[in-house]
Motif scaffolding. Structure first.
Motif, mmCIF file in Angstrom:
data_model
loop_
_atom_site.group_PDB
_atom_site.id
_atom_site.type_symbol
_atom_site.label_atom_id
_atom_site.label_comp_id
_atom_site.label_asym_id
_atom_site.label_seq_id
_atom_site.Cartn_x
_atom_site.Cartn_y
_atom_site.Cartn_z
ATOM 1 N N LYS A 296 3.782 31.255 82.171
ATOM 2 C CA LYS A 296 3.701 30.676 80.880
ATOM 3 C C LYS A 296 2.169 30.929 80.402
ATOM 4 O O LYS A 296 2.106 31.226 78.995
ATOM 5 N N PHE A 297 1.359 30.800 81.109
ATOM 6 C CA PHE A 297 0.005 30.742 80.759
ATOM 7 C C PHE A 297 -0.457 32.366 80.316
ATOM 8 O O PHE A 297 -0.818 32.440 79.055
ATOM 9 N N LEU A 298 0.143 33.298 81.123
ATOM 10 C CA LEU A 298 -0.198 34.719 80.793
ATOM 11 C C LEU A 298 0.361 35.275 79.372
ATOM 12 O O LEU A 298 -0.238 35.736 78.737
ATOM 13 N N VAL A 299 1.577 34.749 79.299
ATOM 14 C CA VAL A 299 2.361 35.114 78.065
ATOM 15 C C VAL A 299 1.496 34.443 76.891
ATOM 16 O O VAL A 299 1.466 35.486 75.837
ATOM 17 N N ALA A 300 1.229 33.424 76.926
ATOM 18 C CA ALA A 300 0.529 32.714 75.692
ATOM 19 C C ALA A 300 -0.553 33.508 75.608
ATOM 20 O O ALA A 300 -1.377 33.560 74.170
ATOM 21 N N PHE B 287 -1.875 36.705 76.867
ATOM 22 C CA PHE B 287 -2.073 38.089 77.018
ATOM 23 C C PHE B 287 -0.747 38.776 76.461
ATOM 24 O O PHE B 287 -0.543 40.155 76.525
ATOM 25 N N GLY B 288 0.433 38.073 76.077
ATOM 26 C CA GLY B 288 1.450 38.678 75.316
ATOM 27 C C GLY B 288 2.378 38.932 76.412
ATOM 28 O O GLY B 288 2.231 38.960 77.632
ATOM 29 N N GLU B 289 3.954 39.235 76.108
ATOM 30 C CA GLU B 289 4.938 39.107 77.052
ATOM 31 C C GLU B 289 4.721 40.580 77.930
ATOM 32 O O GLU B 289 4.833 40.435 79.277
ATOM 33 N N GLU B 290 4.369 41.700 77.504
ATOM 34 C CA GLU B 290 4.423 42.838 78.274
ATOM 35 C C GLU B 290 3.263 42.872 79.153
ATOM 36 O O GLU B 290 3.333 43.178 80.433
ATOM 37 N N GLY B 291 2.157 42.449 78.708
ATOM 38 C CA GLY B 291 0.894 42.415 79.500
ATOM 39 C C GLY B 291 0.960 41.281 80.870
ATOM 40 O O GLY B 291 0.623 41.830 81.753
ATOM 41 N N ALA B 292 1.891 40.266 80.473
ATOM 42 C CA ALA B 292 1.863 39.198 81.295
ATOM 43 C C ALA B 292 2.796 39.579 82.424
ATOM 44 O O ALA B 292 2.569 39.357 83.671
ATOM 45 N N LEU B 293 3.768 40.421 82.161
ATOM 46 C CA LEU B 293 4.886 40.739 83.213
ATOM 47 C C LEU B 293 4.120 41.682 84.133
ATOM 48 O O LEU B 293 4.115 41.725 85.286
ATOM 49 N N ASP B 294 3.114 42.387 83.676
ATOM 50 C CA ASP B 294 2.504 43.587 84.322
ATOM 51 C C ASP B 294 1.602 42.594 85.346
ATOM 52 O O ASP B 294 1.450 42.920 86.438
ATOM 53 N N ALA B 295 0.850 41.868 84.856
ATOM 54 C CA ALA B 295 -0.065 40.961 85.317
ATOM 55 C C ALA B 295 0.606 39.866 86.440
ATOM 56 O O ALA B 295 0.162 40.129 87.738
ATOM 57 N N LEU B 296 1.665 39.630 86.243
ATOM 58 C CA LEU B 296 2.556 38.781 87.186
ATOM 59 C C LEU B 296 2.861 39.623 88.461
ATOM 60 O O LEU B 296 2.906 39.062 89.642
ATOM 61 N N GLN B 297 3.234 40.804 88.225
ATOM 62 C CA GLN B 297 3.665 42.039 89.319
ATOM 63 C C GLN B 297 2.313 42.142 90.405
ATOM 64 O O GLN B 297 2.595 41.958 91.406
ATOM 65 N N ILE B 298 1.356 42.103 89.644
ATOM 66 C CA ILE B 298 0.066 42.722 90.332
ATOM 67 C C ILE B 298 -0.375 41.260 91.072
ATOM 68 O O ILE B 298 -0.703 41.198 92.473
ATOM 69 N N LEU B 299 -0.177 40.129 90.325
ATOM 70 C CA LEU B 299 -0.637 38.693 90.870
ATOM 71 C C LEU B 299 0.168 38.624 92.314
ATOM 72 O O LEU B 299 -0.370 38.047 93.110
ATOM 73 N N LYS B 300 1.648 38.867 92.302
ATOM 74 C CA LYS B 300 2.557 38.650 93.611
ATOM 75 C C LYS B 300 2.081 39.332 94.365
ATOM 76 O O LYS B 300 2.146 38.801 95.831
ATOM 77 N N LYS B 301 1.457 40.420 94.274
ATOM 78 C CA LYS B 301 0.817 41.251 95.282
ATOM 79 C C LYS B 301 -0.400 41.070 95.953
ATOM 80 O O LYS B 301 -0.656 40.992 97.119
ATOM 81 N N LEU B 302 -1.165 40.291 94.947
ATOM 82 C CA LEU B 302 -2.523 39.881 95.466
ATOM 83 C C LEU B 302 -2.283 38.532 96.283
ATOM 84 O O LEU B 302 -2.898 38.245 97.278
ATOM 85 N N LEU B 303 -1.089 37.826 96.175
ATOM 86 C CA LEU B 303 -0.947 36.552 96.736
ATOM 87 C C LEU B 303 -0.255 36.837 98.163
ATOM 88 O O LEU B 303 -0.364 35.996 99.136
ATOM 89 N N ASP B 304 0.120 38.051 98.298
ATOM 90 C CA ASP B 304 0.495 38.379 99.959
ATOM 91 C C ASP B 304 -0.599 38.757 100.663
ATOM 92 O O ASP B 304 -0.417 39.216 101.766
ATOM 93 N N GLN B 305 -2.104 38.951 100.132
ATOM 94 C CA GLN B 305 -2.997 39.559 100.868
ATOM 95 C C GLN B 305 -4.018 38.292 101.089
ATOM 96 O O GLN B 305 -4.119 37.329 100.506
ATOM 97 N N PRO B 306 -4.685 38.323 102.184
ATOM 98 C CA PRO B 306 -5.749 37.626 102.476
ATOM 99 C C PRO B 306 -7.061 37.692 101.580
ATOM 100 O O PRO B 306 -7.376 38.999 101.336
ATOM 101 N N ILE B 307 -7.513 36.707 100.950
ATOM 102 C CA ILE B 307 -8.622 37.047 99.853
ATOM 103 C C ILE B 307 -9.922 36.204 100.323
ATOM 104 O O ILE B 307 -9.735 34.836 100.584
#
Length: 242
Positions: free
Chosen positions: A80-84, A86-106
């Motif tokens: 919801k934050f990302l859409v608000a 960065f827009g719908e398209e940018g938010a969907l890309d960002a969410l994909q990347i974020l899910k991959k980041l969440l799978d990694q140790p940081i």
């Protein structure tokens, strides 16, 4: 690169290297099967729009991992934050990347140090503002998230008063002095000191300070600018200042 270019905007600069580069390379490599920066990399040391956005995603992942678990409700809030912002398209890309980041140790300290060394002070303040936006998007103050943001701010070498100013608007319901903290002054300040503080803060958080990070980031910076105005209007009303 596909639609990924929509998210990073003008490409990547310093974020192609260091700990963030490794994280982003893994996330994007698994999604796009190719060089993360092909045709988009900029000079090392240069801060591009994409550097800021990737830094945001990596730090969002740190905050989401702070309590030791990531649930669907949290992802929904972030989406919801990302859409608000960065827009719908940018938010969907960002969410994909974020899910991959969440799978990694940081390593929170390492990534925060890399960002702290490369972003200017105004950009770091805006990054913290966005992190607070996400942490409190569900209206709940979670200690683990707040502690993570505070540690990041310390690594960024953010002044204590600046940190409290960014945090203050999110604490209205529990802190009667939030407006004073927003303007970085004490409740004992005179009316003239309040006016002076407002002018100083309005300059510090003017959206033009992050012009080079793209229109979307500038738009979110305008929110912090508005919160400074809101704090000032609140104090004017309390004190009957003309």
């Amino acid at each position: 690169m596909g639609s990924f270019g929509k998210w990073i905007g003008g490409g990547l600069g310093w974020a192609v290297g260091g700990p963030i580069g490794a994280l982003v390379g893994f996330a994007l490599g698994s999604m796009f099967d190719g060089s993360v920066t092909a045709g988009t990399a900029q000079l090392p040391g240069h801060t591009a729009e994409g550097d800021f956005k990737m830094s945001l995603l990596v730090l969002v992942a740190c905050i989401m991992k702070a309590d030791g678990r990531v649930d669907k409700a949290e992802l929904a809030v972030v989406k919801k934050f990302l859409v608000a912002n960065f827009g719908e398209e940018g938010a969907l890309d960002a969410l994909q990347i974020l899910k991959k980041l969440l799978d990694q140790p940081i390593d929170e300290t390492e990534v925060a140090m890399q960002i702290g060394q490369n972003l200017n002070y105004s950009s770091k303040l805006e990054l913290l503002h966005l992190l607070f936006n996400i942490a409190y998007a569900d209206g709940e103050v979670v200690a683990s998230e707040l502690n993570t943001i505070q540690r990041i701010a310390q690594i960024f070498r953010i002044d204590r008063l600046d940190f409290e100013s960014i945090k203050a608007p999110y604490m209205k319901h529990v802190d009667t002095n939030w407006a004073y903290k927003s303007l970085e002054i004490e409740p004992s300040a005179t009316n003239e000191e309040i006016k002076k503080a407002y002018r100083k803060m309005a300059m510090k958080y003017h959206p033009d300070k992050v012009n080079d990070l793209g229109e979307e980031v500038k738009k979110s910076a305008t929110e912090k600018f508005r919160s400074i105005n809101e704090a000032y209007e609140s104090l004017k009303k309390q004190r009957g200042i003309n």
